[in-house]
Design an enzyme around this catalytic site. Structure first.
Site, PDB file in Angstrom:
ATOM      1  NE  ARG A 234      -4.241  -1.516   0.268  1.00 34.20           N
ATOM      2  CZ  ARG A 234      -4.396  -2.614  -0.546  1.00 34.20           C
ATOM      3  NH1 ARG A 234      -3.462  -3.091  -1.210  1.00 34.20           N
ATOM      4  NH2 ARG A 234      -5.402  -3.538  -0.331  1.00 34.20           N
ATOM      5  CD  GLU A 263      -2.871   3.156  -5.553  1.00 36.35           C
ATOM      6  OE1 GLU A 263      -3.933   2.199  -5.692  1.00 36.35           O
ATOM      7  OE2 GLU A 263      -1.773   2.486  -5.001  1.00 36.35           O
ATOM      8  CG  HIS A 281      -3.233  -0.912  -6.659  1.00 40.15           C
ATOM      9  ND1 HIS A 281      -3.672  -0.234  -5.603  1.00 40.15           N
ATOM     10  CD2 HIS A 281      -3.008  -2.197  -6.312  1.00 40.15           C
ATOM     11  CE1 HIS A 281      -3.751  -1.266  -4.563  1.00 40.15           C
ATOM     12  NE2 HIS A 281      -3.527  -2.466  -5.199  1.00 40.15           N
TER      13      HIS A 281
HETATM   14  C1  8YV Z   1      -7.164  -4.871  -5.257  1.00 41.36           C
HETATM   15  C2  8YV Z   1      -5.275  -5.194  -3.821  1.00 41.36           C
HETATM   16  O1  8YV Z   1      -8.077  -5.576  -4.521  1.00 41.36           O
HETATM   17  O2  8YV Z   1      -5.797  -7.435  -3.022  1.00 41.36           O
HETATM   18  C3  8YV Z   1      -5.447  -6.303  -2.487  1.00 41.36           C
HETATM   19  O3  8YV Z   1      -5.087  -5.943  -1.448  1.00 41.36           O
HETATM   20  O4  8YV Z   1      -4.684  -4.400  -3.621  1.00 41.36           O
HETATM   21  C4  8YV Z   1      -5.662  -5.537  -5.138  1.00 41.36           C
HETATM   22  O5  8YV Z   1      -5.672  -6.910  -5.392  1.00 41.36           O
HETATM   23  C5  8YV Z   1      -7.486  -4.616  -6.455  1.00 41.36           C
HETATM   24  O6  8YV Z   1      -6.794  -3.882  -6.986  1.00 41.36           O
HETATM   25  C6  8YV Z   1      -8.866  -4.296  -6.420  1.00 41.36           C
HETATM   26  O7  8YV Z   1      -8.838  -2.975  -5.894  1.00 41.36           O
END
Ligand code: 8YV
Length: 315
Positions: A234, A263, A281
């Site tokens: 993150r 983002e 991302h």
């Molecule tokens: C997002 C992610 O969920 O699994 C996670 O924690 O950051 C990604 O897989 C995906 O970009 C959908 O928002």
């Protein structure tokens, strides 16, 4: 099916993902938590599950809009956008989608190391722009194999990354709250000590308040002018201002980044740097993995509706 039971919340659900959810339960749709208050009162009463995808805060105030809400099924392993404490206080269960995405995210972390160190984006441009034919060999870059890797956070994804980098003949160092049973891998009690011992620092932490700015300016100084940082976790886990300063003034050699603060409108300073490889991302973003993620999200909702044990609960 008579009443709406599912609220699909997330502008980033793809059409096939939405179809799959809508095919299973009579659904209402919003782009995200900020639109939940706009759902009409009668529909709100009928919602028992929310299928969430996104990174905008989903807190107690939104949960209170749905008096019969029993489960929030998150699309993603990271659920830092959801106030799990608030959910617990309201007896709302929360689920996520672990494991199915670990390979993809680990692959991308390794890809970022390779792309940054071997100047692969620059190399692509060197070919396309005709500079190869005009000027000959592109400038030399930095070796990847046999270097020292430091993983911050040795959870499911961190381990996958470490296993891959071990296959690159790297020395594996890591930092996690406690030492793990990983013979041959060296544990460090804090991220600064870890950063000082490695060439590549890969951040694989969970998000949320506990890991906010976990990688500090001091850790970046410890990584040093030949060091490269990779973040697939993150944007909040690294002090982003300190990172931009370190990249601009040569405190570190470079970065490979899939995640950012704010983002998708990331800090414009990133785009001006030629020592970074930037990704939108997309860690879990393969067709195969995203398919498995929506299936697991749906399996959790179905388990809840049928009164069965949740597949991957987080509370
Ligand atoms: C997002 C992610 O969920 O699994 C996670 O924690 O950051 C990604 O897989 C995906 O970009 C959908 O928002």
């Amino acid at each position: 099916m008579t009443d709406t039971t599912l609220l699909i919340a997330g502008a980033s659900f793809s059409p096939p993902e939405r179809e799959r959810l809508e095919g299973a339960y009579l659904s209402a749709y919003v782009n995200g938590p900020s639109e939940m208050a706009g759902v009409d009162e009668a529909t709100r009463q009928t919602i028992r599950a929310v299928a969430y995808k996104g990174h905008h805060p989903f807190g107690g105030a939104e949960m209170d809009l749905f008096p019969n809400l029993g489960v929030i099924a998150n699309y993603g392993v990271g659920y830092d956008a959801i106030d799990v404490m608030a959910a617990g206080e309201r007896s709302i269960r929360v689920t996520n989608t672990p494991d199915v995405l670990s390979d993809d995210v680990a692959d991308l972390a390794v890809g970022l190391i390779l792309a940054q160190s071997r100047s692969m984006v620059f190399g692509d441009h060197w070919v396309r722009s005709g500079q190869w034919a005009e000027k000959g060999e592109m400038p030399l870059n930095r070796q990847v194999s046999r270097k020292r890797a430091g993983i911050v956070g040795l959870g499911r994804i961190g381990r996958e990354i470490a296993d891959r980098l071990a296959a690159f003949k790297m020395e594996i160092h890591y930092h996690s709250r406690s030492e793990k049973d990983t013979p041959g891998w060296q544990w460090h009690a804090d991220p600064v000590s870890l950063a000082g011992a490695v060439d590549f620092l890969v951040v694989a932490l969970v998000g949320g308040p506990d890991t906010l700015n976990y990688i500090t300016a001091e850790a970046l100084r410890a990584l040093g002018p030949d060091g490269v940082i990779v973040n697939i976790s993150r944007g909040t886990t690294i002090d982003e201002t300190a990172l931009l300063d370190a990249l601009e003034d040569g405190t570190i050699a470079g970065a490979g980044l899939d995640v950012f603060l704010n983002e998708p409108k990331i800090n414009e300073r990133f785009s001006k740097l030629d020592n970074v490889v930037l990704q939108p991302h997309q860690g879990s973003g393969s067709v195969e993995t995203r398919h498995e993620m929506v299936l697991l999200q749906l399996a959790n909702i179905t388990a809840f509706m049928d009164g069965e044990a949740l597949k991957t609960p987080v509370n």
